[in-house]
Structure formats: structure tokens, C-alpha cells
Design a protein around this motif. Structure first.
Motif, short mmCIF file in Angstrom:
data_model
loop_
_atom_site.label_atom_id
_atom_site.label_comp_id
_atom_site.label_asym_id
_atom_site.label_seq_id
_atom_site.Cartn_x
_atom_site.Cartn_y
_atom_site.Cartn_z
N UNK A 47 0.74 -1.15 0.04
CA UNK A 47 -0.02 -0.03 0.08
C UNK A 47 0.92 1.23 -0.09
N UNK A 48 0.12 2.49 -0.09
CA UNK A 48 0.65 3.89 -0.26
C UNK A 48 -0.07 4.60 0.53
N UNK A 49 -1.32 4.40 1.22
CA UNK A 49 -2.25 5.06 1.70
C UNK A 49 -1.75 5.85 3.09
N UNK A 50 -0.77 5.25 3.73
CA UNK A 50 0.17 5.83 4.94
C UNK A 50 1.23 6.64 4.55
N UNK A 51 2.22 6.79 5.51
CA UNK A 51 3.34 7.55 5.35
C UNK A 51 4.53 6.95 4.64
N UNK A 52 4.31 6.63 3.40
CA UNK A 52 5.37 5.72 2.73
C UNK A 52 6.85 6.37 3.00
N UNK A 53 6.93 7.91 2.83
CA UNK A 53 8.33 8.47 3.01
C UNK A 53 9.01 7.95 4.29
N UNK A 201 -10.96 9.73 -0.27
CA UNK A 201 -12.08 8.67 -0.32
C UNK A 201 -11.91 7.57 0.98
N UNK A 202 -10.72 7.11 1.07
CA UNK A 202 -10.56 6.02 1.94
C UNK A 202 -10.74 6.70 3.40
N UNK A 203 -10.46 8.10 3.48
CA UNK A 203 -10.41 8.61 4.94
C UNK A 203 -11.95 8.91 5.15
N UNK A 206 -15.48 5.22 7.45
CA UNK A 206 -15.40 4.47 8.84
C UNK A 206 -14.69 2.96 8.58
N UNK A 207 -15.22 2.48 7.48
CA UNK A 207 -14.64 1.07 7.43
C UNK A 207 -13.13 1.25 6.85
N UNK A 208 -12.67 2.13 6.16
CA UNK A 208 -11.42 2.03 5.81
C UNK A 208 -10.43 3.17 6.69
N UNK A 209 -11.21 4.15 7.27
CA UNK A 209 -10.52 5.36 8.03
C UNK A 209 -10.31 4.96 9.82
N UNK A 210 -11.56 4.36 10.09
CA UNK A 210 -11.56 4.00 11.42
C UNK A 210 -12.31 5.37 12.43
#
Length: 367
Positions: A47-53, A201-203, A206-210
């Protein structure tokens, strides 16, 4: 040791926003001696939705580390991730299980969306592979418990991307507190204020962001634990979306209060209300008050100290930035004591889950 300059506490300190911390860390890495490991380390990225850096930026100082595989959920996302990794020899996969089984990495970085994270972490740990994951580790208590059990039973080690404890200003604050100058810590206060930014979109689901507590809260909770060195025992939290339907399920205002094990209190506030005209994307603040004084950080003032033993001053020369990823590698392969332990990761995870549970039940929740 840290060096200080006496002067007006409202003077112009270095305006450290989060991106500058990472840029500073990368620049320092380029000049520093490479971190040597005992053998080549093959890593894979999910994935790459988080802080990949946090994973890719330190690679120039890690000659023994190579990204050999990566996985994402669509062809377009996979192509985008491949461009970021910049290794033509790395293989891309749409199936993360197939990637784990065929590429056989030594370590996996999990930076997918929050809802999918626990599953990827479990797949990694169940294969005995080391794992460093974006926060949170899971968005439900049941999945968090599964991750914790898997980590305790796996040959693979687990860590979480909590980079702020490696930032110069918070390292300096910890040095002040460890010196005893402000006495026993009794009150901690923190802020993270973000620009609303483009819709994600993912944020917004709730199902993908929490929740915003689960996504942003780990930064402040970890700084409370890192600087104060006191566990949190109870949480009460409010979080909601006010007047911003474009954010969907994402809460734009959050407030939380935590009881400390020594009887003190920690409080945080978080929002997506920072004006677009602001010079930086975020406004982070941390204040730690003890029986003898106060140390705090804001972008406007830098790190400042006032205590019974000294005049108000600003800490001008900050410690060098560290790297959460390099720290994890050093712990696993060079046997060095970790600046972030799995026990700390689990405590932060337990605290934010208690706070999230509180926001939905309307009651204080034990950690």
C-alpha cells in the motif's frame, strides 16, 4: 546534551512543520555515515495510503536494504506505487499473499488504508516476517487483540510508524524532562491541527479510516508517553464531524482527556480546521508541565523552558533527527536497544482504542 540561547520566549524560533522534520532527517541521512547491516535485507511494501516516506526516505543511508516487491489493490495504484519505489527490479503484485509467498521478504512495510491494515499485518506476522506498520495497527479492539497475539507468537518483530518521537524538538523536550529540571510530570497537553485538504475517499469512510482519534491520535499519545514516561490508565473522548459533509465519516473536531498512572492528566485536541491560507499544512503543539516548571513546543516559539531553576529560555540547538525505520532495523539486525519498543507500540494502541471506544459509548474507558 543540548545547548540553549537565552532570550525572548516569543522570539523567532525555527518553524518546524512535519514535512521540514522529514526533509531535515533526509538531508542529515545523506551526510551521515551509512547504516550498515550484517547482510542484505529484502523488504516489501503493502500500500501507499500511509506515510510511505518514512520507509523510502532513509533508503539512501541503507545500502544493505532493497525494496524487492510491492503490492496494491488496483493496476493504477500499483503503477503509482512502483514509480515511488524507483526500482525496476522490484516486482509488483495485486495479491499481497502471493507477494509474501513468492518474494519471501525479510521485512514488510504495511502502509495501506486503516481498515485493511490489521489483515496485512496478520498475514505478515503469521509467516514469521518482520513488520513495520502505519498507525493504527487496527481499527477495532478485536482486530487489535489479534495483532497483539500474533506479534507475541511470531518470529517476526513488529513496530509502528510513530516518527514524531524522532523529531529534533521532541527529542529536546525529552532531554529537558529527563534532566529533572521541570520536576515530576503532572500535566501534558497536545495539539494537531490540519488543513482540511482535498477529499480523500478512504479517509471519508469509517470502514477504511476508523476515526480521527485512531488515525491522528497515535502521534500525540505517543509523544505524551515518550516525553512524560508515564502510562495512561483511562480515556474519555469526544469526536464528531461538524458542518463538513464532504468529509463523510471523518471527524473534523476531536477532544480527549487521559488519566495518568501517577494521578496526573493528559489532554489533546485535534481538528481539520486549519485555514488554507496558513503557511504550513499542520500546527503541532506540545506542553509538558511538572512540579518545578514547564517545557513546550510551538512552531512560533520553538522549544521553550521555564522553571524554578532558570530564566525563560529557548533551546536553539536541537538534537539531530532520527528515523523510526532505521531504529527498527538497528534493533533487529544490529542488536541495538530500540528507541521505540513493541511494548510502547501496544500501549499507544491500547490508549487510542480506549479513547475511540469512549467516543462511541459516551463513557470513560479503562486502558
Amino acid at each position: 546534551m543540548y545547548r540553549v540561547i537565552m532570550g525572548d520566549m516569543q522570539g523567532s524560533g525555527k518553524d518546524w512543520n512535519r514535512r521540514e522534520w522529514f526533509a531535515s532527517a533526509l538531508a542529515a541521512s545523506a551526510m551521515a555515515a551509512p547504516t550498515k547491516l550484517p547482510h542484505k535485507i529484502r523488504i516489501a511494501v503493502i500500500g501507499q495510503d500511509g506515510h510511505l516516506g518514512d520507509i523510502l526516505s532513509p533508503l539512501p543511508q541503507l545500502p544493505d536494504v532493497e525494496v524487492v516487491a510491492y503490492s496494491d489493490t488496483s493496476a493504477a495504484a500499483l503503477a503509482s506505487l512502483g514509480k515511488k519505489i524507483k526500482n525496476d527490479q522490484a516486482r509488483g503484485f495485486l495479491d499481497q499473499r502471493k507477494m509474501l509467498d513468492e518474494s519471501k521478504p525479510d521485512l514488510v512495510a504495511v502502509v495501506n488504508d486503516d481498515g485493511a491494515r490489521a489483515g496485512a499485518v496478520l498475514e505478515t506476522l503469521q509467516r514469521g516476517i518482520h513488520c513495520i506498520a502505519e498507525k493504527p495497527l487496527a481499527i477495532t479492539r478485536s482486530d487489535l487483540d489479534k495483532v497483539k497475539r500474533a506479534a507475541r507468537n511470531s518470529k517476526g518483530k513488529l513496530s509502528m510508524l510513530l516518527p514524531l518521537r524522532f523529531a529534533p524538538q521532541f527529542l529536546a523536550m525529552r532531554q529537558v524532562i529527563d534532566s529533572g529540571e521541570i520536576g515530576d510530570v503532572l500535566l501534558l497537553g497536545g495539539q494537531k491541527s490540519y488543513k482540511r485538504g482535498a477529499s480523500s475517499d478512504w479517509k471519508n469512510k469509517r470502514s477504511s479510516y476508523g476515526s480521527t482519534m485512531l488515525w491522528i491520535g497515535p502521534h500525540l499519545v505517543d509523544l505524551f508517553y515518550f516525553t512524560g514516561r508515564i502510562k495512561m490508565t483511562e480515556a474519555f473522548c469526544w469526536q464528531t464531524n461538524v458542518k463538513d459533509p464532504a468529509l463523510g465519516d471523518r471527524e473534523n473536531v476531536v477532544g480527549g482527556v487521559f488519566r495518568l498512572a501517577n494521578g496526573g492528566i493528559a489532554e489533546l485536541r485535534m481538528d481539520y480546521l486549519r485555514p488554507d491560507i496558513a503557511p504550513t499544512h499542520e500546527d503541532d503543539r506540545l506542553r509538558v508541565a511538572g512540579t518545578k516548571g514547564v517545557v513546550e513546543y510551538t512552531a512560533a516559539t520553538g522549544v521553550t523552558v521555564i522553571s524554578n531553576d532558570s530564566k525563560p529560555r529557548r533551546i536553539d540547538a536541537l538534537p539531530p533527527a532520527g528515523s523510526v525505520f532505521v531504529d527498527f532495523l538497528d534493533t533487529i539486525y544490529n542488536g541495538k536497544p530500540g528507541a521505540l519498543t513493541v511494548e510502547e507500540v501496544f500501549h499507544v494502541s491500547d490508549v487510542i482504542q480506549a479513547a475511540d471506544d469512549s467516543s462511541r459509548s459516551g463513557r470513560a474507558v479503562k486502558v
